[in-house]
Design an enzyme around this catalytic site. Structure first.
Site, short mmCIF file in Angstrom:
data_model
loop_
_atom_site.label_atom_id
_atom_site.label_comp_id
_atom_site.label_asym_id
_atom_site.label_seq_id
_atom_site.Cartn_x
_atom_site.Cartn_y
_atom_site.Cartn_z
N VAL A 107 -11.99 10.61 14.52
CA VAL A 107 -11.05 9.59 14.95
C VAL A 107 -11.51 8.23 14.44
O VAL A 107 -12.62 7.78 14.77
CB VAL A 107 -10.96 9.51 16.49
CG1 VAL A 107 -9.85 8.55 16.91
CG2 VAL A 107 -10.72 10.89 17.09
N THR A 123 -16.71 -0.27 10.49
CA THR A 123 -16.21 0.76 11.42
C THR A 123 -16.32 2.14 10.75
O THR A 123 -16.65 2.23 9.56
CB THR A 123 -14.71 0.53 11.79
OG1 THR A 123 -13.95 0.51 10.58
CG2 THR A 123 -14.47 -0.76 12.54
N TYR A 160 -1.25 15.22 3.49
CA TYR A 160 -2.54 14.68 3.07
C TYR A 160 -2.87 15.03 1.61
O TYR A 160 -2.64 14.23 0.72
CB TYR A 160 -3.67 15.11 4.03
CG TYR A 160 -4.84 14.16 3.85
CD1 TYR A 160 -5.00 13.06 4.70
CD2 TYR A 160 -5.73 14.29 2.78
CE1 TYR A 160 -6.02 12.14 4.49
CE2 TYR A 160 -6.74 13.37 2.56
CZ TYR A 160 -6.89 12.31 3.42
OH TYR A 160 -7.88 11.39 3.19
N ALA A 197 -12.55 -6.99 -0.01
CA ALA A 197 -13.38 -6.31 -1.01
C ALA A 197 -12.68 -6.17 -2.35
O ALA A 197 -13.34 -5.99 -3.39
CB ALA A 197 -13.78 -4.92 -0.49
N ALA A 257 -10.90 1.87 3.78
CA ALA A 257 -9.59 2.45 4.13
C ALA A 257 -8.71 1.24 4.39
O ALA A 257 -8.89 0.55 5.39
CB ALA A 257 -9.71 3.32 5.37
N GLY A 271 -16.97 -1.54 3.20
CA GLY A 271 -16.23 -0.92 4.32
C GLY A 271 -17.21 -0.59 5.43
O GLY A 271 -17.17 0.50 6.00
N ALA A 272 -18.11 -1.56 5.75
CA ALA A 272 -19.30 -1.27 6.57
C ALA A 272 -19.13 -1.51 8.07
O ALA A 272 -20.09 -1.37 8.81
CB ALA A 272 -20.46 -2.14 6.07
#
Ligand code: NAI
Length: 398
Positions: free
Chosen positions: A279, A55, A239, A116, A144, A52-53
């Site tokens: 964000v 962003t 959440y 992934a 994500a 997950g590299a």
């Protein structure tokens, strides 16, 4: 060659294109943040895999490892390459820039653009690691994702952002119209809960570590970290107590199991880092949270406490992962980078303002302007010094 003028095209919380030069500056600024505050490269993990590299927290982790520790990094992510007049996704251009700056500093970097969750991506990564790094010392798991195809059954799981048990009503903000509206989200079905856990829980993280161990690719003291969020009680129905929270609970259970295993076999460990709300493409998609963030940023900026992804990752790498760090954990063994967000004085100010925020006072009471700017900046827009009337090359690669 595809030289073209790139103007932002977006709809609400979806941006359809990205600006290569803006993305490049974003990466450069993050590198400067790491270099600016430290006089020299610190000792720490020197062979790092980031899943997950491209962003958000994963990109910031990769930058902190490379420029903070001089680490060789392998990045895995899923990004859209450029095609004709269509620009690539922001994460693609971020990676182009990462490689460019890494080359300038003679830092080894290799990237795999693929799913992934898929076995093929895992084996391609293993082959690359064996050839270039031999063994990895640190694995950052920062995915994500909206969906996951189960590698064994082929079943497609879609993650959902929903409350559990009852529907949840609260305020939210519309990015384009700047209207504060009320949103009601119906409760998730049992299937949606299970699907979200399958995508965002720890199952795939464990598969990565299993694979690396089986292939003999884990170094002595190998450590792994995945990211979670807790946030204020007001957001818990959507959440912490919602579908994503169930997935995070599963991620934490996975961390405990992986921790014992890595500690006993390698003298290493697995941890959860609970990060601050920032964000990103992932966080902007959660109902209610963008309005919460707009208020939070204002309060944290007023108190001089605000941090972006790279500030958080600088703390993680220098205060928890560096050789000379003296890390402290919470009662559950987690790393808490959300300590400033969760300070009672910060939360009290946010909660006092929450009931009073409406469309009329949004800009005055919150840092909505800052939130909106940061959202656009994720895609390389509204970046200082970039001339958006100038044509840029969009057909780039690393
Ligand atoms: P992000 O949307 O900026 O990054 C997601 C990354 O996952 C990207 O590199 C993307 O290419 C990659 N990805 C998505 N699907 C993929 C797939 N199928 N195969 C390969 N790569 C894939 O997200 P963000 O916000 O940085 O999230 C990372 C982690 O941090 C998540 O676990 C999130 O829950 C956690 N976190 C985020 C917070 C926030 O406020 N943004 C706060 C605390 C934790």
């Amino acid at each position: 060659m595809a030289l073209q003028v790139v103007q932002r095209r977006s709809r609400g919380f979806i941006c359809l294109n990205a600006h290569p030069e803006g993305c490049r500056r974003n990466v450069e600024r993050q590198i400067e943040t790491i270099l600016g505050r430290e006089s020299s490269v610190r000792g720490g993990p020197s062979k790092v895999l980031v899943i997950g590299a491209s962003t958000g927290y994963g990109l910031a982790s990769r930058i902190a490892a490379a420029w903070g520790f001089g680490a060789k990094t392998v990045g895995v992510f899923l990004e859209r390459p450029p095609e004709g007049n269509k620009t690539a996704s922001a994460g693609f251009y971020n990676t182009v820039a990462f490689h460019e700056f890494a080359r300038q500093r003679r830092l080894f970097a290799a990237s795999i653009n693929g799913d992934a969750f898929a076995d093929e991506t895992k084996s391609a990564t293993a082959d690359l690691l064996r050839k270039e790094l031999s063994k990895v010392e640190l694995i950052i798991y920062s995915l994500a994702a909206p969906k996951r195809i189960d590698p064994v059954s082929g079943v497609v799981h879609h993650s959902a952002l929903k409350p559990i048990g009852n529907s949840y009503t609260n305020k939210t903000v519309e990015l384009d119209s700047e209207k504060v509206t009320e949103v009601t989200i119906p409760p998730a079905t049992d299937q949606q809960i299970a699907d979200t856990v399958a995508v965002m829980g720890g199952a795939d993280w464990k598969l990565w570590i299993d694979m690396l161990e089986e292939q003999g690719l884990l170094a002595e003291n190998a450590r792994t970290i995945a990211y979670s969020y807790i946030g204020p009680e007001m957001t818990w129905p959507i959440y912490r107590d919602g579908t994503i929270g169930r997935a995070k609970n599963h991620l934490e259970e996975t961390a405990r199991a992986l921790h014992s295993r890595l500690r006993d076999k390698f003298g290493g460990g697995a941890r959860i880092a609970v990060n601050k709300a920032i964000v990103t493409q992932a966080s902007a998609a959660i109902p209610v949270v963008p309005l919460y963030m707009s208020l939070l940023f204002r309060v944290m900026k007023q108190k001089g406490l605000d941090e972006g992804a790279i500030d958080q990752m600088r703390r993680l790498f220098f205060e928890f992962l560096a050789d000379d760090a003296a890390p402290k954990f919470d009662a559950e063994g987690r790393i808490r980078l959300d300590d400033r967000e969760m300070l009672p004085a910060v939360q009290a100010d946010v909660m006092a303002a929450w009931p009073r925020v409406d469309s009329e006072n949004l800009r005055e009471w919150t840092d909505f302007v800052g939130f909106q700017h940061e959202f656009r900046a994720l895609f390389g827009f509204e970046i200082e010094g970039v001339d958006y009337a100038e044509p840029v090359e969009t057909e780039l690669s690393w």
